[in-house]
Design an enzyme around this catalytic site. Structure first.
Site, PDB file in Angstrom:
ATOM      1  N   TYR A 284      -2.023   5.469   2.179  1.00 33.43           N
ATOM      2  CA  TYR A 284      -1.409   4.568   3.171  1.00 33.43           C
ATOM      3  C   TYR A 284      -2.342   4.344   4.356  1.00 33.43           C
ATOM      4  O   TYR A 284      -2.450   3.251   4.889  1.00 33.43           O
ATOM      5  CB  TYR A 284      -0.031   5.093   3.608  1.00 33.43           C
ATOM      6  CG  TYR A 284       1.022   4.704   2.592  1.00 33.43           C
ATOM      7  CD1 TYR A 284       1.396   5.572   1.568  1.00 33.43           C
ATOM      8  CD2 TYR A 284       1.580   3.418   2.606  1.00 33.43           C
ATOM      9  CE1 TYR A 284       2.310   5.184   0.600  1.00 33.43           C
ATOM     10  CE2 TYR A 284       2.488   3.030   1.631  1.00 33.43           C
ATOM     11  CZ  TYR A 284       2.846   3.908   0.629  1.00 33.43           C
ATOM     12  OH  TYR A 284       3.729   3.516  -0.345  1.00 33.43           O
TER      13      TYR A 284
ATOM     14  N   HIS B 191      10.964  -4.386   1.467  1.00 34.54           N
ATOM     15  CA  HIS B 191      10.298  -3.157   0.983  1.00 34.54           C
ATOM     16  C   HIS B 191       9.789  -2.296   2.129  1.00 34.54           C
ATOM     17  O   HIS B 191       8.992  -1.389   1.903  1.00 34.54           O
ATOM     18  CB  HIS B 191       9.141  -3.508   0.030  1.00 34.54           C
ATOM     19  CG  HIS B 191       9.619  -4.110  -1.250  1.00 34.54           C
ATOM     20  ND1 HIS B 191       8.831  -4.902  -2.044  1.00 34.54           N
ATOM     21  CD2 HIS B 191      10.829  -4.057  -1.871  1.00 34.54           C
ATOM     22  CE1 HIS B 191       9.525  -5.294  -3.108  1.00 34.54           C
ATOM     23  NE2 HIS B 191      10.736  -4.795  -3.025  1.00 34.54           N
TER      24      HIS B 191
ATOM     25  N   GLY C  91       3.777 -16.626  -3.549  1.00 34.28           N
ATOM     26  CA  GLY C  91       2.855 -15.500  -3.708  1.00 34.28           C
ATOM     27  C   GLY C  91       3.495 -14.248  -4.232  1.00 34.28           C
ATOM     28  O   GLY C  91       3.113 -13.146  -3.869  1.00 34.28           O
TER      29      GLY C  91
ATOM     30  N   GLU D 167      -0.501 -18.579 -10.452  1.00 35.66           N
ATOM     31  CA  GLU D 167      -0.289 -18.369 -11.899  1.00 35.66           C
ATOM     32  C   GLU D 167       1.191 -18.532 -12.198  1.00 35.66           C
ATOM     33  O   GLU D 167       2.020 -18.353 -11.312  1.00 35.66           O
ATOM     34  CB  GLU D 167      -0.741 -16.949 -12.294  1.00 35.66           C
ATOM     35  CG  GLU D 167       0.151 -15.908 -11.606  1.00 35.66           C
ATOM     36  CD  GLU D 167      -0.196 -14.456 -11.895  1.00 35.66           C
ATOM     37  OE1 GLU D 167      -1.256 -14.184 -12.471  1.00 35.66           O
ATOM     38  OE2 GLU D 167       0.651 -13.615 -11.504  1.00 35.66           O
TER      39      GLU D 167
HETATM   40  C1  BV8 Z   1      14.815   0.452  -7.706  1.00 38.68           C
HETATM   41  C2  BV8 Z   1       6.556  -0.925  -1.027  1.00 38.68           C
HETATM   42  C3  BV8 Z   1      16.582   1.822  -8.363  1.00 38.68           C
HETATM   43  C4  BV8 Z   1       5.683   0.258  -1.304  1.00 38.68           C
HETATM   44  C5  BV8 Z   1       7.015  -1.925  -3.214  1.00 38.68           C
HETATM   45  C6  BV8 Z   1      12.004  -2.112 -15.744  1.00 38.68           C
HETATM   46  C7  BV8 Z   1      12.737  -3.274 -15.585  1.00 38.68           C
HETATM   47  C8  BV8 Z   1      13.299  -3.606 -14.349  1.00 38.68           C
HETATM   48  C9  BV8 Z   1      13.112  -2.777 -13.249  1.00 38.68           C
HETATM   49  C10 BV8 Z   1      12.370  -1.649 -13.429  1.00 38.68           C
HETATM   50  C11 BV8 Z   1      11.822  -1.294 -14.645  1.00 38.68           C
HETATM   51  N1  BV8 Z   1      11.158  -0.134 -14.485  1.00 38.68           N
HETATM   52  C12 BV8 Z   1      11.267   0.273 -13.210  1.00 38.68           C
HETATM   53  C13 BV8 Z   1      12.020  -0.628 -12.572  1.00 38.68           C
HETATM   54  C14 BV8 Z   1      12.403  -0.597 -11.199  1.00 38.68           C
HETATM   55  C15 BV8 Z   1      11.235  -0.956 -10.291  1.00 38.68           C
HETATM   56  C16 BV8 Z   1      10.478  -2.169 -10.775  1.00 38.68           C
HETATM   57  O1  BV8 Z   1      10.893  -3.292 -10.565  1.00 38.68           O
HETATM   58  N2  BV8 Z   1       9.334  -1.919 -11.438  1.00 38.68           N
HETATM   59  C17 BV8 Z   1       8.533  -3.025 -11.929  1.00 38.68           C
HETATM   60  C18 BV8 Z   1       7.051  -2.709 -11.743  1.00 38.68           C
HETATM   61  C19 BV8 Z   1       8.901  -3.261 -13.386  1.00 38.68           C
HETATM   62  N3  BV8 Z   1      11.832  -1.279  -9.021  1.00 38.68           N
HETATM   63  C20 BV8 Z   1      12.101  -0.278  -8.172  1.00 38.68           C
HETATM   64  O2  BV8 Z   1      11.797   0.883  -8.365  1.00 38.68           O
HETATM   65  C21 BV8 Z   1      12.859  -0.681  -6.925  1.00 38.68           C
HETATM   66  N4  BV8 Z   1      13.923   0.257  -6.759  1.00 38.68           N
HETATM   67  O3  BV8 Z   1      14.890  -0.185  -8.725  1.00 38.68           O
HETATM   68  O4  BV8 Z   1      15.605   1.513  -7.404  1.00 38.68           O
HETATM   69  C22 BV8 Z   1      17.673   2.413  -7.591  1.00 38.68           C
HETATM   70  C23 BV8 Z   1      18.813   1.642  -7.354  1.00 38.68           C
HETATM   71  C24 BV8 Z   1      19.864   2.209  -6.672  1.00 38.68           C
HETATM   72  C25 BV8 Z   1      19.745   3.533  -6.173  1.00 38.68           C
HETATM   73  C26 BV8 Z   1      18.565   4.267  -6.371  1.00 38.68           C
HETATM   74  C27 BV8 Z   1      17.519   3.701  -7.079  1.00 38.68           C
HETATM   75  C28 BV8 Z   1      11.989  -0.603  -5.679  1.00 38.68           C
HETATM   76  C29 BV8 Z   1      10.859  -1.603  -5.786  1.00 38.68           C
HETATM   77  C30 BV8 Z   1      10.081  -1.621  -4.468  1.00 38.68           C
HETATM   78  C31 BV8 Z   1       8.730  -0.968  -4.693  1.00 38.68           C
HETATM   79  N5  BV8 Z   1       7.951  -1.050  -3.444  1.00 38.68           N
HETATM   80  N6  BV8 Z   1       6.331  -1.939  -2.050  1.00 38.68           N
HETATM   81  C32 BV8 Z   1       4.258  -0.036  -0.946  1.00 38.68           C
HETATM   82  O5  BV8 Z   1       3.858  -1.215  -0.832  1.00 38.68           O
HETATM   83  O6  BV8 Z   1       3.523   0.958  -0.755  1.00 38.68           O
HETATM   84  S1  BV8 Z   1       6.716  -3.091  -4.367  1.00 38.68           S
HETATM   85  C33 BV8 Z   1       5.214  -3.824  -4.153  1.00 38.68           C
HETATM   86  O7  BV8 Z   1       5.159  -4.801  -5.214  1.00 38.68           O
HETATM   87  C34 BV8 Z   1       4.997  -4.637  -2.899  1.00 38.68           C
HETATM   88  O8  BV8 Z   1       6.064  -4.654  -1.998  1.00 38.68           O
HETATM   89  C35 BV8 Z   1       4.771  -6.038  -3.451  1.00 38.68           C
HETATM   90  O9  BV8 Z   1       5.122  -7.048  -2.624  1.00 38.68           O
HETATM   91  C36 BV8 Z   1       5.675  -5.956  -4.604  1.00 38.68           C
HETATM   92  C37 BV8 Z   1       5.743  -7.053  -5.591  1.00 38.68           C
HETATM   93  O10 BV8 Z   1       4.504  -7.488  -5.919  1.00 38.68           O
HETATM   94  P1  BV8 Z   1       4.099  -8.969  -5.417  1.00 38.68           P
HETATM   95  O11 BV8 Z   1       4.361  -9.065  -3.950  1.00 38.68           O
HETATM   96  O12 BV8 Z   1       4.731  -9.962  -6.284  1.00 38.68           O
HETATM   97  O13 BV8 Z   1       2.574  -8.873  -5.593  1.00 38.68           O
HETATM   98  P2  BV8 Z   1       1.790  -9.004  -6.970  1.00 38.68           P
HETATM   99  O14 BV8 Z   1       0.434  -8.444  -6.771  1.00 38.68           O
HETATM  100  O15 BV8 Z   1       2.652  -8.500  -8.075  1.00 38.68           O
HETATM  101  O16 BV8 Z   1       1.685 -10.584  -7.184  1.00 38.68           O
HETATM  102  C38 BV8 Z   1       0.942 -11.350  -6.275  1.00 38.68           C
HETATM  103  C39 BV8 Z   1       1.203 -12.778  -6.689  1.00 38.68           C
HETATM  104  O17 BV8 Z   1       0.558 -13.611  -5.759  1.00 38.68           O
HETATM  105  C40 BV8 Z   1       0.637 -13.093  -8.062  1.00 38.68           C
HETATM  106  O18 BV8 Z   1       1.604 -13.817  -8.797  1.00 38.68           O
HETATM  107  C41 BV8 Z   1      -0.576 -13.996  -7.742  1.00 38.68           C
HETATM  108  O19 BV8 Z   1      -0.753 -15.006  -8.713  1.00 38.68           O
HETATM  109  C42 BV8 Z   1      -0.148 -14.617  -6.450  1.00 38.68           C
HETATM  110  N7  BV8 Z   1      -1.244 -15.014  -5.583  1.00 38.68           N
HETATM  111  C43 BV8 Z   1      -2.415 -14.364  -5.371  1.00 38.68           C
HETATM  112  N8  BV8 Z   1      -3.145 -15.043  -4.446  1.00 38.68           N
HETATM  113  C44 BV8 Z   1      -2.405 -16.135  -4.086  1.00 38.68           C
HETATM  114  C45 BV8 Z   1      -1.191 -16.116  -4.797  1.00 38.68           C
HETATM  115  N9  BV8 Z   1      -0.248 -17.065  -4.661  1.00 38.68           N
HETATM  116  C46 BV8 Z   1      -0.504 -18.070  -3.785  1.00 38.68           C
HETATM  117  N10 BV8 Z   1      -1.640 -18.155  -3.069  1.00 38.68           N
HETATM  118  C47 BV8 Z   1      -2.597 -17.209  -3.178  1.00 38.68           C
HETATM  119  N11 BV8 Z   1      -3.739 -17.313  -2.452  1.00 38.68           N
END
Ligand code: BV8
Ligand code: ZN
Length: 227
Positions: free
Chosen positions: A47, A99, A168, A196
């Protein structure tokens, strides 16, 4: 609603981008309560590394365009998945950080917020709350629920929205990834801005595959001309 792609043009690595985030660790290895329990020092190092990158970065035109949108529309709310505080630094104020915020710290035991900052020195001894609990970044880790007030406020707002812009975000992190589908069900006009295709590219009304830093200012200019 914004994701890491809005901060990409400020030089902040995205989560699923090629450069990943840190050495050979994946976010899922570090942004979890389990990782913090196992090695809190490593998680604090990660962090601090991220905070240093963010503090050297500046908000980009995408952030500033969103500030303009907030000024243009009486009813406006920004949901951000980003924890980098760049929206706030750009001037956004009607923001829900679903988040959390990487610069906020709270106690992992009593939950109290704490003014601790880890920027300058490395973490020699782990920072603790006066209750003795370990301090942690005030972000939502994988496996942790989004704070219920924040989530409830997000959905309440969605219920009254006319237009939703998803900018994004890869739309893979739940439950934030559920919002585009909810918007569709609520018959809200939906616009996506990304480089994308995403899981909701086929369901949004308009999908614009260009940079956030280019497209959002163009939308603001078009709206200003129409005013
Ligand atoms: C929960 C804080 C349960 C920390 C973050 C299977 C299916 C469904 C769900 C799950 C599963 N397995 C696990 C889960 C649950 C899990 C989840 O969703 N996992 C995913 C990976 C499958 N979710 C959780 O655990 C959540 N909690 O479910 O709890 C629960 C419920 C009740 C009671 C108790 C428990 C919590 C999720 C939060 C995690 N924390 N961040 C930290 O940052 O240190 S998430 C982290 O990813 C960031 O916050 C980030 O924002 C987030 C999402 O990613 P994106 O923002 O979308 O970023 P990414 O890189 O993915 O994409 C960037 C995009 O930008 C791309 O599309 C790219 O093309 C585009 N881009 C790039 N450049 C540009 C652009 N677009 C435009 N212009 C540009 N120039
Ligand atoms: Zn405490």
């Amino acid at each position: 609603m914004t994701g890491a792609g809005v901060s990409a043009e400020s030089g902040i690595p995205t989560f699923r981008g090629t450069d990943g985030l840190w050495k050979n660790y994946s976010v899922q290895d570090l942004a979890t309560p389990h990782a913090f329990k196992r090695d809190p020092g490593l998680v604090w190092d990660w962090y601090r590394w991220r905070q240093n990158i963010i503090l050297k970065a500046q908000p980009n035109p995408a952030h500033y365009a969103i500030v303009e949108l907030e000024r243009m529309f009486e009813r406006f709310l920004l949901l951000t998945q980003n924890v980098d505080n760049l929206h706030y630094r750009a001037g956004s104020r009607k923001v829900l950080e679903i988040h959390g915020n990487i610069f906020r710290v709270r106690c992992s035991e009593c939950g109290k917020e704490n003014p601790f900052t880890c920027i300058d020195e490395s973490i020699h001894e782990l920072p603790r709350c006066d209750c003795g609990g370990l301090l942690r970044p005030d972000v939502v880790w994988f496996g942790e629920a989004i704070p219920s007030r924040v989530w409830a406020e997000s959905l309440d707002y969605l219920n009254t929205a006319q237009v939703a812009v998803f900018c994004g975000t890869s739309g893979v992190v739940w439950p934030a990834a559920a919002i585009p589908g909810l918007a569709k069900e609520l018959r809200i006009r939906t616009i996506e801005i990304n480089l994308e295709p995403t899981p909701f590219s086929r369901t949004v009304d308009v999908s614009i595959m260009t940079r956030a830093g280019e497209t959002l200012p163009r939308i603001v200019n078009a709206l200003s001309a129409a005013e």
